[in-house]
Design a protein around this motif. Structure first.
Motif, PDB file in Angstrom:
ATOM      1  N   ILE A  18       3.007 -12.286   8.724  1.00 46.05           N
ATOM      2  CA  ILE A  18       2.651 -13.649   9.126  1.00 46.05           C
ATOM      3  C   ILE A  18       2.983 -14.627   8.005  1.00 46.05           C
ATOM      4  O   ILE A  18       3.521 -15.712   8.236  1.00 46.05           O
ATOM      5  CB  ILE A  18       1.149 -13.722   9.480  1.00 46.05           C
ATOM      6  CG1 ILE A  18       0.871 -12.924  10.749  1.00 46.05           C
ATOM      7  CG2 ILE A  18       0.709 -15.163   9.662  1.00 46.05           C
ATOM      8  CD1 ILE A  18      -0.602 -12.678  10.996  1.00 46.05           C
ATOM      9  N   LYS A  19       2.655 -14.243   6.761  1.00 46.07           N
ATOM     10  CA  LYS A  19       2.832 -15.144   5.617  1.00 46.07           C
ATOM     11  C   LYS A  19       4.306 -15.489   5.383  1.00 46.07           C
ATOM     12  O   LYS A  19       4.614 -16.549   4.846  1.00 46.07           O
ATOM     13  CB  LYS A  19       2.228 -14.485   4.367  1.00 46.07           C
ATOM     14  CG  LYS A  19       2.061 -15.422   3.211  1.00 46.07           C
ATOM     15  CD  LYS A  19       0.879 -16.327   3.402  1.00 46.07           C
ATOM     16  CE  LYS A  19       0.614 -17.144   2.182  1.00 46.07           C
ATOM     17  NZ  LYS A  19       1.425 -18.310   2.053  1.00 46.07           N
ATOM     18  N   LYS A  20       5.227 -14.597   5.809  1.00 51.73           N
ATOM     19  CA  LYS A  20       6.648 -14.886   5.675  1.00 51.73           C
ATOM     20  C   LYS A  20       7.056 -16.075   6.537  1.00 51.73           C
ATOM     21  O   LYS A  20       7.981 -16.790   6.202  1.00 51.73           O
ATOM     22  CB  LYS A  20       7.488 -13.676   6.103  1.00 51.73           C
ATOM     23  CG  LYS A  20       7.563 -12.585   5.071  1.00 51.73           C
ATOM     24  CD  LYS A  20       8.620 -11.585   5.460  1.00 51.73           C
ATOM     25  CE  LYS A  20       7.994 -10.346   6.032  1.00 51.73           C
ATOM     26  NZ  LYS A  20       8.949  -9.306   6.389  1.00 51.73           N
ATOM     27  N   LYS A  21       6.348 -16.271   7.639  1.00 47.16           N
ATOM     28  CA  LYS A  21       6.740 -17.273   8.627  1.00 47.16           C
ATOM     29  C   LYS A  21       6.033 -18.608   8.461  1.00 47.16           C
ATOM     30  O   LYS A  21       6.559 -19.630   8.873  1.00 47.16           O
ATOM     31  CB  LYS A  21       6.474 -16.750  10.042  1.00 47.16           C
ATOM     32  CG  LYS A  21       7.275 -15.522  10.375  1.00 47.16           C
ATOM     33  CD  LYS A  21       6.873 -14.961  11.714  1.00 47.16           C
ATOM     34  CE  LYS A  21       7.531 -13.609  11.926  1.00 47.16           C
ATOM     35  NZ  LYS A  21       6.966 -12.883  13.040  1.00 47.16           N
ATOM     36  N   ILE A  22       4.819 -18.608   7.912  1.00 46.97           N
ATOM     37  CA  ILE A  22       4.072 -19.867   7.835  1.00 46.97           C
ATOM     38  C   ILE A  22       3.765 -20.231   6.395  1.00 46.97           C
ATOM     39  O   ILE A  22       3.599 -19.368   5.535  1.00 46.97           O
ATOM     40  CB  ILE A  22       2.759 -19.825   8.651  1.00 46.97           C
ATOM     41  CG1 ILE A  22       1.796 -18.793   8.077  1.00 46.97           C
ATOM     42  CG2 ILE A  22       3.030 -19.566  10.110  1.00 46.97           C
ATOM     43  CD1 ILE A  22       0.438 -18.846   8.712  1.00 46.97           C
TER      44      ILE A  22
END
Length: 121
Positions: A18-22
């Motif tokens: 998730i952190k890669k995207k947001i």
């Protein structure tokens, strides 16, 4: 060794994906949620400057004489409180970071409370 991973390891892996995207920006900071067995926490973070802009939890609500447990009702109160704090700092739009947790139960209640408080995401 069976090769199985624990629930927390699975959450940590989801968190990385998730952190890669947001990412939070000054115009649209990140609303991140953490839950423990005893409390639920929410923070609004600007990732570019690395600063926490606002924070609320069942702990801070208890200090303010509001009875809040780590259940859906307490999570809803935390969502409304973080929305109030964000509005005080002129933050109207955020990116929701569920922190690897499934969007269900207490995590969804925080999101719904924040939306009811006026935050957009």
């Amino acid at each position: 060794m069976t090769g199985r991973i624990s629930k927390d390891e699975a959450r940590q892996r989801r968190k990385v994906r998730i952190k890669k995207k947001i990412s939070g920006t000054p115009e649209r900071p990140r609303l991140v949620v953490f839950r423990s067995n005893l409390h639920i926490y929410a923070q609004i973070v600007d990732d570019e400057s690395g600063r926490t802009l606002a924070a609320a939890s069942t702990l801070t609500l208890k200090k303010n004489r509001v009875e809040a447990k780590s259940d859906k009702n307490g999570a809803d109160l935390v969502g409304k409180e973080i929305a109030r704090l964000a509005k005080d700092k002129n933050i109207l739009k955020v990116v929701f970071d569920r922190n690897g947790y499934l969007y269900h139960g207490r995590i969804k209640a925080v999101a719904d409370g924040a939306r009811a408080g006026g935050l957009e995401f």
